[in-house]
Each structure stands twice: as C-alpha cells, then as structure tokens.
Design a protein around this motif. Structure first.
Motif, PDB file in Angstrom:
ATOM      1  N   THR A   1       0.825  -3.784  -7.522  1.00 33.90           N
ATOM      2  CA  THR A   1       0.708  -3.267  -8.886  1.00 33.90           C
ATOM      3  C   THR A   1       2.050  -3.218  -9.590  1.00 33.90           C
TER       4      THR A   1
ATOM      5  N   GLN B   1      -1.999  -6.377 -11.954  1.00 32.05           N
ATOM      6  CA  GLN B   1      -2.264  -6.302 -10.531  1.00 32.05           C
ATOM      7  C   GLN B   1      -2.700  -7.661  -9.984  1.00 32.05           C
TER       8      GLN B   1
ATOM      9  N   GLY C   1      -3.276   5.534  -4.254  1.00 34.83           N
ATOM     10  CA  GLY C   1      -3.613   4.497  -5.214  1.00 34.83           C
ATOM     11  C   GLY C   1      -2.864   4.684  -6.516  1.00 34.83           C
ATOM     12  N   LEU C   2      -3.305   3.984  -7.538  1.00 35.53           N
ATOM     13  CA  LEU C   2      -2.651   4.031  -8.846  1.00 35.53           C
ATOM     14  C   LEU C   2      -2.987   5.337  -9.561  1.00 35.53           C
TER      15      LEU C   2
ATOM     16  N   SER D   1       0.146   5.097  -0.064  1.00 29.90           N
ATOM     17  CA  SER D   1      -0.904   4.126  -0.400  1.00 29.90           C
ATOM     18  C   SER D   1      -2.277   4.758  -0.525  1.00 29.90           C
TER      19      SER D   1
ATOM     20  N   GLY E   1      -5.208  -4.048  -0.280  1.00 31.11           N
ATOM     21  CA  GLY E   1      -5.470  -3.506  -1.617  1.00 31.11           C
ATOM     22  C   GLY E   1      -4.930  -4.426  -2.698  1.00 31.11           C
ATOM     23  N   LYS E   2      -4.079  -3.877  -3.542  1.00 36.73           N
ATOM     24  CA  LYS E   2      -3.498  -4.653  -4.632  1.00 36.73           C
ATOM     25  C   LYS E   2      -1.991  -4.421  -4.662  1.00 36.73           C
TER      26      LYS E   2
ATOM     27  N   ASP F   1       1.929   2.728  -5.320  1.00 34.70           N
ATOM     28  CA  ASP F   1       1.560   2.054  -4.073  1.00 34.70           C
ATOM     29  C   ASP F   1       0.038   1.927  -3.988  1.00 34.70           C
ATOM     30  N   THR F   2      -0.456   0.728  -4.186  1.00 40.07           N
ATOM     31  CA  THR F   2      -1.894   0.484  -4.141  1.00 40.07           C
ATOM     32  C   THR F   2      -2.294  -0.334  -2.909  1.00 40.07           C
TER      33      THR F   2
END
Length: 274
Positions: free
Chosen positions: A253, A264, A232-233, A229, A250-251, A243-244
């Motif tokens: 995705t 997202q 991020g993207l 995580s 977070g988000k 894994d965001t």
C-alpha cells in the motif's frame, strides 16, 4: 509539484514494489516516496528491494525509516545475531555490494517529520511529542552512524526497560527508543510496552491498548507507521497505518501525503503466519 507517497512494509517483495511504483508513476512520473521500514526479509527478493530503494534515495526521490527487520539485517551482517529460520537475507549477505548496502542502511533515519506528518516504523510513547520523537530518534541515529555503531547493535536486543523515563541513560536509553520506534504495538497510558501480542485491535492484553489509541502528546500531527500487519490500512485524521500484509498474501500500500490517495497492488503469499 511532485506528490509524496508513504509506502508500507515491503519485506523483500521487490516485484510488488516495482508494480506499485509503476502504477503510481503512470500519473505521477516524478513522485517522491517515504518508506515505513522493513525493506527486507521474509520476502523472496530482499537484495533487489534494497538496491531499488537505495537507488531512489541516492537520486533524491525517496527516504526510509529503519524497521526491526532492517536492524536485524545489520546485526546478522555483523555476526551479532544468527539468522532466523524464516529469514531471506542470504542474497544480501552474499552480494558483492553487501558492504555498500549495509553502510547505506545504517545511515537511514528512525523517524521522519514532513508537512505535519511523523513517520516511524512501529510506534511512539504517549508522552512523546513529534518534536521529542525526532530529537530521540536523532540520538540513536548519531550512534548508528558513528564509529561505535557495532557496539550499539550488540546492546540493542532485549525487552527492558519496558517503560520510557527521561532520565534513562546509555544503552538502556537507546534500546528503549529503538524498541518503541521499531517494535511497539500495545502499551499502557503511562508508557509500558508489551512485546508478546501481535494481534489486532480487539485483542489487546489486559491493561494495554494500541499505542495510537491512547492520549498522545503528538496528537496535533498525523503519525504514519507500518509494522502491524493485522491492523491493515487505517486512515484517520491524525493516523495512517500502512502495513497491509504484503508478505502474508495481502497488499502493498501507498498513501499520498497531501490528499490521502490510496494505491495498492495485490501480493502473493510468501510466508505463513506463525
């Protein structure tokens, strides 16, 4: 032709998953989904997440690889491991369809190869081609789906061997494959894994690098993964990091396989790191 979307770690955030699917299906009502694993745990609705994805898979609209939290659920359900303080698995463990859900979960793959995209939960060794990754994943899948699957879970835990060797045998071989596919973040060029650091790209342990930044036998395909995580993207020609941090606020995705469309939804914080 229905579009296929890769979806990152859900970790029991069922409401956000439903929101993401609804958002996608406004324009792609027959979309197909490939989940990067960690379907459950740490979020508030692990049971609802598992049921939703199971129903999509049975309907022929989804598949998921296994993540480390999914394997942890299987081990806890078999009383092989004790639940962690941060676990949110009780709703599954107390559900009337617990046995049906865990049996479905242990039959999920550890890797998926589709249209020159290789999906795993965490990582692959530099020496593994896509073909070899699939072959090794199938070895462990056969054990998880076989009569002695509980024995595999009993021998699954541990950080050794830390390096892949083709002549590994028995549970050492299975454990090394599982650790790479469901836990790997940093490793060395000759395939030694580090299991301590969960930091981002700028904080690799000395002598280690993110597994995907090393010269790879699988470089001709696009590898898709979750698990990490703090990355991020990431969208590269031959890499998608999904894994965001949904469970961390977070988000959640989704990335379309064919055209890299990103969808997202924002997520409330369910857990605090550490």
């Amino acid at each position: 032709m229905a579009k296929t979307y890769f979806i990152g770690d859900i970790q029991g955030c069922a409401d956000q998953l439903q929101s993401l699917l609804s958002k996608i299906e406004q324009t792609e009502p027959h979309a197909h989904y490939l989940f990067a694993g960690d379907l459950v745990n740490r979020g508030p609705k692990s049971l609802a997440s598992l049921r939703l994805i199971r129903d999509l898979q049975i309907a022929g609209r989804a598949e998921s690889v296994l993540g480390n939290h999914d394997l942890h659920l299987l081990a806890v359900a078999q009383s092989i491991r004790k639940a962690h303080r941060s676990d949110t698995l009780d709703d599954i463990l107390q559900a009337p369809d617990r046995e049906e859900l865990t049996q479905w979960l242990r039959h999920r793959p550890l890797a998926i190869f589709q249209d020159q995209h290789l999906l795993v939960h965490a990582g692959i060794f530099p020496q593994w081609s896509a073909k070899k990754t699939m072959k090794l994943a199938h070895e462990v899948e056969a054990q998880l789906r076989g009569d002695n699957w509980v024995d595999l879970l009993q021998h699954m835990y541990g950080n050794t061997p830390v390096q892949w060797q083709d002549d590994l045998q028995g549970y050492d071989r299975s454990r090394c494959i599982i650790n790479a596919l469901t836990r790997m973040r940093f490793c060395t060029a000759d395939g030694i894994m580090d299991f301590d650091s969960k930091d981002g790209l700028g904080n690799a342990p000395k002598g280690f690098a993110p597994w995907f930044d090393l010269p790879h036998a699988s470089a001709k395909v696009c590898t898709v993964f979750g698990h990490w995580s703090t990355l991020g993207l990431i969208l590269r020609e031959n890499l998608i990091s999904l894994d965001t941090g949904c469970v961390w606020g977070g988000k959640l995705t989704a990335v379309a396989l064919n055209d890299r469309e990103v969808v997202q939804v924002d997520c409330p914080q369910q857990q605090k790191p550490g």
